[in-house]
Design a protein around this motif. Structure first.
Motif, short mmCIF file in Angstrom:
data_model
loop_
_atom_site.label_atom_id
_atom_site.label_comp_id
_atom_site.label_asym_id
_atom_site.label_seq_id
_atom_site.Cartn_x
_atom_site.Cartn_y
_atom_site.Cartn_z
N LYS A 1 61.93 121.77 -3.00
CA LYS A 1 63.35 122.56 -2.70
C LYS A 1 64.19 121.36 -2.62
CE LYS A 1 61.82 126.75 -0.52
NZ LYS A 1 62.24 127.73 -1.56
N THR B 1 66.53 119.12 -1.23
CA THR B 1 66.88 118.52 0.21
C THR B 1 67.42 117.22 0.05
OG1 THR B 1 64.40 117.30 -0.07
CG2 THR B 1 64.53 119.65 1.02
N PRO C 1 59.27 121.04 6.76
CA PRO C 1 59.76 122.43 7.62
C PRO C 1 60.23 123.27 6.57
CG PRO C 1 60.08 120.41 8.96
CD PRO C 1 59.49 120.02 7.69
N LEU C 2 60.95 122.73 5.42
CA LEU C 2 61.71 123.71 4.56
C LEU C 2 60.75 124.12 3.72
CD1 LEU C 2 64.84 121.30 3.43
CD2 LEU C 2 64.65 123.29 5.05
N ALA C 3 59.54 123.51 3.42
CA ALA C 3 58.47 124.36 2.59
C ALA C 3 57.75 125.35 3.00
CB ALA C 3 57.45 123.07 2.08
N GLY D 1 57.42 124.64 -2.68
CA GLY D 1 58.01 124.53 -1.23
C GLY D 1 58.85 123.35 -1.04
N ARG E 1 64.39 130.03 12.28
CA ARG E 1 64.50 130.78 10.93
C ARG E 1 64.96 132.44 11.08
NH1 ARG E 1 64.03 127.22 7.00
NH2 ARG E 1 63.01 125.20 7.45
N VAL F 1 61.76 116.84 7.17
CA VAL F 1 62.62 117.42 6.28
C VAL F 1 61.78 118.41 5.26
CG1 VAL F 1 64.28 117.32 4.41
CG2 VAL F 1 64.35 115.78 6.38
N SER F 2 61.14 117.65 4.34
CA SER F 2 60.28 118.49 3.46
C SER F 2 59.26 119.58 3.72
CB SER F 2 59.80 117.49 2.34
OG SER F 2 60.50 116.64 2.04
N TYR G 1 69.57 116.35 2.98
CA TYR G 1 68.87 116.16 4.42
C TYR G 1 68.03 114.62 3.91
CZ TYR G 1 69.36 121.03 5.59
OH TYR G 1 70.02 122.18 5.77
N ARG H 1 61.22 127.78 14.79
CA ARG H 1 61.93 126.64 14.11
C ARG H 1 63.40 127.26 13.76
NH1 ARG H 1 59.57 122.17 12.07
NH2 ARG H 1 57.53 122.02 12.18
#
Length: 258
Positions: A150, A152, A176-178, A147, A256, A173-174, A155, A254
């Motif tokens: 990913k 990024t 939340p995306l994970a 995760g 999503r 960044v990392s 970003y 968030r």
């Protein structure tokens, strides 16, 4: 929020519940017709009777023991797995060194390692926790590491132009995306935790649903054995749904989910 979550769960799992009902109906008919011996395949009604008869023993003695092992091992795997996955993301040489070892650890049969844990920790809680940890650790590490890994880059470049440092990029960044990958690992891990606890109790224990089912199997009391299995299954499903519900709530916050 609770009502919408309940509607989502019903919409997602109603087909599975309907299929389960059809299977139970066919199972009951087969058992009542005597097509299989009762000690091999008891009817659902016989299992329900065993649940009702032994509910005090199952729910007040054996279930708490298994639940404690599951929660302890799962919690330890989440803390250690997420920290190690984050460390592997931040330090690539660490990932190159450890990732193959993590994969190798999953090829080792737990049934062969369990006696070793019993030698180290004795017939205590910690021998079962060690088995649960080894079972549930890998999905958390992989979910966290994949995760955070990913793509990024865009970003990161934007954050760098705004003057962000490495810690701020990781947190804003990392991480939340994970979260989707992390929760996927958690959902696998929590189910594996129940399996690991059951295996540990089968191989060496004096309490727990796994121990109870092993004792009933030795006495050919299949209805009682299936009763313990039903509770184990319900425990795994309940914990899975808790993680899935937490995932839905956090990711919805968030933005999503629509």
């Amino acid at each position: 929020m609770t009502a919408s979550l309940l509607k989502r769960l019903i919409r997602n799992y109603a087909p599975a519940l309907l299929l389960s009902l059809l299977i139970l109906t066919a199972w009951e008919i087969i058992a009542r017709l005597g097509l299989t011996p009762s000690f091999i395949l008891p009817s659902p009604s016989a299992i329900w009777t065993a649940l009702a008869t032994d509910r005090r023993l199952l729910l007040t003695v054996h279930l708490p023991a298994t639940l404690l092992e599951v929660l302890a091992g799962f919690s330890l795997s989440v803390v250690c797995g997420s920290l190690l996955g984050t460390g592997m993301h931040l330090f690539r040489p660490l990932a190159k060194a450890l990732y193959p070892l993590l994969v190798i650890s999953q090829t080792l049969p737990l049934i062969a390692l369990s006696p070793l844990f019993i030698m180290w920790f004795g017939y205590t809680l910690w021998s079962k926790v060690a088995i649960v940890f080894l079972t549930a650790f890998f999905p958390v590490v992989v979910g966290t590491y994949d995760g955070l890994g990913k793509n990024t880059q865009s970003y990161r470049e934007l954050m760098l132009t705004l003057g962000a440092n490495r810690r701020q990029i990781l947190c804003k960044v990392s991480v939340p995306l994970a979260l989707p990958s992390f929760f996927s690992g958690l959902k696998l891990s929590v189910v594996y935790s129940v399996i690991g606890a059951t295996l540990g109790e089968w191989l060496g224990g004096s309490r727990g649903l796994g121990y109870f089912s092993r004792r009933m199997a030795g006495n050919l009391q299949s209805a009682e054995m299936f009763a313990a299995i039903v509770i184990l299954s319900a425990l795994g499903i309940a914990m899975f749904l808790c993680i899935a519900g937490l995932e839905t709530i956090l990711l919805k916050k968030r933005g999503r989910y629509s």
